[in-house]
Scaffold this motif. Structure first.
Motif, PDB file in Angstrom:
ATOM      1  N   PHE A   3      11.272 -31.754 -66.287  1.00  0.00           N
ATOM      2  CA  PHE A   3       9.984 -32.235 -66.772  1.00  0.00           C
ATOM      3  C   PHE A   3      10.194 -33.348 -67.796  1.00  0.00           C
ATOM      4  CE2 PHE A   3       6.439 -32.033 -69.768  1.00  0.00           C
ATOM      5  CZ  PHE A   3       5.324 -31.865 -68.971  1.00  0.00           C
ATOM      6  N   THR A   4      11.075 -33.088 -68.765  1.00  0.00           N
ATOM      7  CA  THR A   4      11.341 -34.050 -69.830  1.00  0.00           C
ATOM      8  C   THR A   4      11.950 -35.336 -69.274  1.00  0.00           C
ATOM      9  OG1 THR A   4      11.615 -32.254 -71.419  1.00  0.00           O
ATOM     10  CG2 THR A   4      12.553 -34.399 -72.021  1.00  0.00           C
ATOM     11  N   ALA A   5      12.903 -35.206 -68.362  1.00  0.00           N
ATOM     12  CA  ALA A   5      13.535 -36.392 -67.767  1.00  0.00           C
ATOM     13  C   ALA A   5      12.512 -37.243 -67.017  1.00  0.00           C
ATOM     14  CB  ALA A   5      14.659 -35.971 -66.825  1.00  0.00           C
ATOM     15  N   GLU A   6      11.572 -36.600 -66.355  1.00  0.00           N
ATOM     16  CA  GLU A   6      10.581 -37.326 -65.558  1.00  0.00           C
ATOM     17  C   GLU A   6       9.553 -38.047 -66.412  1.00  0.00           C
ATOM     18  OE1 GLU A   6       8.550 -38.315 -61.830  1.00  0.00           O
ATOM     19  OE2 GLU A   6      10.548 -37.495 -62.169  1.00  0.00           O
ATOM     20  N   ILE A   7       8.990 -37.337 -67.405  1.00  0.00           N
ATOM     21  CA  ILE A   7       7.904 -37.965 -68.177  1.00  0.00           C
ATOM     22  C   ILE A   7       8.386 -38.673 -69.439  1.00  0.00           C
ATOM     23  CG2 ILE A   7       6.245 -36.303 -67.277  1.00  0.00           C
ATOM     24  CD1 ILE A   7       6.088 -35.166 -70.147  1.00  0.00           C
ATOM     25  N   GLY A   8       9.649 -38.438 -69.829  1.00  0.00           N
ATOM     26  CA  GLY A   8      10.204 -39.151 -70.968  1.00  0.00           C
ATOM     27  C   GLY A   8       9.923 -38.539 -72.317  1.00  0.00           C
TER      28      GLY A   8
ATOM     29  N   ILE B 281      -1.438 -27.657 -55.663  1.00  0.00           N
ATOM     30  CA  ILE B 281      -0.133 -27.030 -55.851  1.00  0.00           C
ATOM     31  C   ILE B 281       0.105 -26.763 -57.333  1.00  0.00           C
ATOM     32  CG2 ILE B 281       2.373 -27.335 -55.570  1.00  0.00           C
ATOM     33  CD1 ILE B 281       0.798 -27.194 -52.906  1.00  0.00           C
ATOM     34  N   LEU B 282       0.584 -25.562 -57.648  1.00  0.00           N
ATOM     35  CA  LEU B 282       1.072 -25.247 -58.983  1.00  0.00           C
ATOM     36  C   LEU B 282       2.579 -25.464 -58.951  1.00  0.00           C
ATOM     37  CD1 LEU B 282       0.675 -24.158 -61.865  1.00  0.00           C
ATOM     38  CD2 LEU B 282       1.030 -21.868 -60.921  1.00  0.00           C
ATOM     39  N   SER B 283       3.060 -26.417 -59.736  1.00  0.00           N
ATOM     40  CA  SER B 283       4.475 -26.764 -59.787  1.00  0.00           C
ATOM     41  C   SER B 283       5.056 -26.243 -61.093  1.00  0.00           C
ATOM     42  CB  SER B 283       4.616 -28.285 -59.702  1.00  0.00           C
ATOM     43  OG  SER B 283       5.956 -28.673 -59.829  1.00  0.00           O
ATOM     44  N   LEU B 284       6.043 -25.376 -60.983  1.00  0.00           N
ATOM     45  CA  LEU B 284       6.727 -24.831 -62.153  1.00  0.00           C
ATOM     46  C   LEU B 284       8.085 -25.516 -62.233  1.00  0.00           C
ATOM     47  CD1 LEU B 284       5.760 -21.122 -61.469  1.00  0.00           C
ATOM     48  CD2 LEU B 284       4.624 -22.753 -62.994  1.00  0.00           C
TER      49      LEU B 284
ATOM     50  N   SER C  27      -4.507 -32.630 -57.651  1.00  0.00           N
ATOM     51  CA  SER C  27      -3.658 -32.241 -56.527  1.00  0.00           C
ATOM     52  C   SER C  27      -2.508 -31.336 -56.963  1.00  0.00           C
ATOM     53  CB  SER C  27      -3.072 -33.485 -55.854  1.00  0.00           C
ATOM     54  OG  SER C  27      -4.096 -34.352 -55.441  1.00  0.00           O
ATOM     55  N   PHE C  28      -1.957 -31.596 -58.146  1.00  0.00           N
ATOM     56  CA  PHE C  28      -0.848 -30.814 -58.677  1.00  0.00           C
ATOM     57  C   PHE C  28      -1.167 -30.418 -60.105  1.00  0.00           C
ATOM     58  CE2 PHE C  28       1.751 -32.162 -55.228  1.00  0.00           C
ATOM     59  CZ  PHE C  28       2.906 -31.392 -55.233  1.00  0.00           C
ATOM     60  N   ILE C  29      -0.782 -29.218 -60.468  1.00  0.00           N
ATOM     61  CA  ILE C  29      -0.759 -28.779 -61.861  1.00  0.00           C
ATOM     62  C   ILE C  29       0.699 -28.447 -62.131  1.00  0.00           C
ATOM     63  CG2 ILE C  29      -1.503 -27.030 -63.517  1.00  0.00           C
ATOM     64  CD1 ILE C  29      -4.004 -26.684 -61.627  1.00  0.00           C
ATOM     65  N   THR C  30       1.324 -29.185 -63.043  1.00  0.00           N
ATOM     66  CA  THR C  30       2.735 -28.985 -63.328  1.00  0.00           C
ATOM     67  C   THR C  30       2.890 -28.376 -64.707  1.00  0.00           C
ATOM     68  OG1 THR C  30       3.364 -30.858 -61.932  1.00  0.00           O
ATOM     69  CG2 THR C  30       4.977 -30.119 -63.560  1.00  0.00           C
TER      70      THR C  30
END
Length: 136
Positions: free
Chosen positions: A56-61, A47-50, A6-9
């Protein structure tokens, strides 16, 4: 789990530079924008999420790796002339371009790197990639 994406981040160093490339340069239309993220529809329900590296780092750790990402994103077209035109457009926007060539697998493709180095394959494939059907 359903077999789908669904998403490519992608983690990007500068969301504004990505916007300048994809929106202002290539003419893509965002569906959402904020200081640290840009979302672009790229297929039916995809969705392509940039996203900023910091967000990004805060979200995935964990911070993303540096260097050439071990993946490509692909954009398929109908003719070699269309492939060459997209690669020329990307080059005019400052992208690093690897020129298209006829491939052993029967297609014609080349690559460009976006502002963060993510590689896009621009291709004509010998099969009909527009009619892939998900298994049921």
């Amino acid at each position: 789990m359903d077999q789908r994406v669904s998403f490519i981040t992608l983690a990007v160093a500068d969301v504004a530079a990505s916007r300048a490339f994809y929106v202002d340069g290539l003419g893509w239309k965002p569906i959402f924008e904020a200081d640290d993220v840009l979302m672009l529809p790229v297929a039916d329900r995809v969705i392509l999420s940039l996203w900023s590296v910091e967000g990004f780092t805060a979200e995935i750790g964990e911070a993303p790796a540096s260097g050439v990402a071990p993946l490509t994103l692909a954009h398929n077209l109908a003719t070699p002339a269309e492939v060459d035109a997209v690669l020329a457009e990307a080059a005019a926007l400052g992208a690093r371009v690897h020129p298209a060539q006829h491939r052993e697998w029967g297609g014609y493709s080349g690559y460009f790197a976006d502002p963060d180095g993510f590689r896009w394959e621009i291709a004509v494939n010998p099969g009909d990639t527009g009619k892939f059907v998900l298994p049921t």
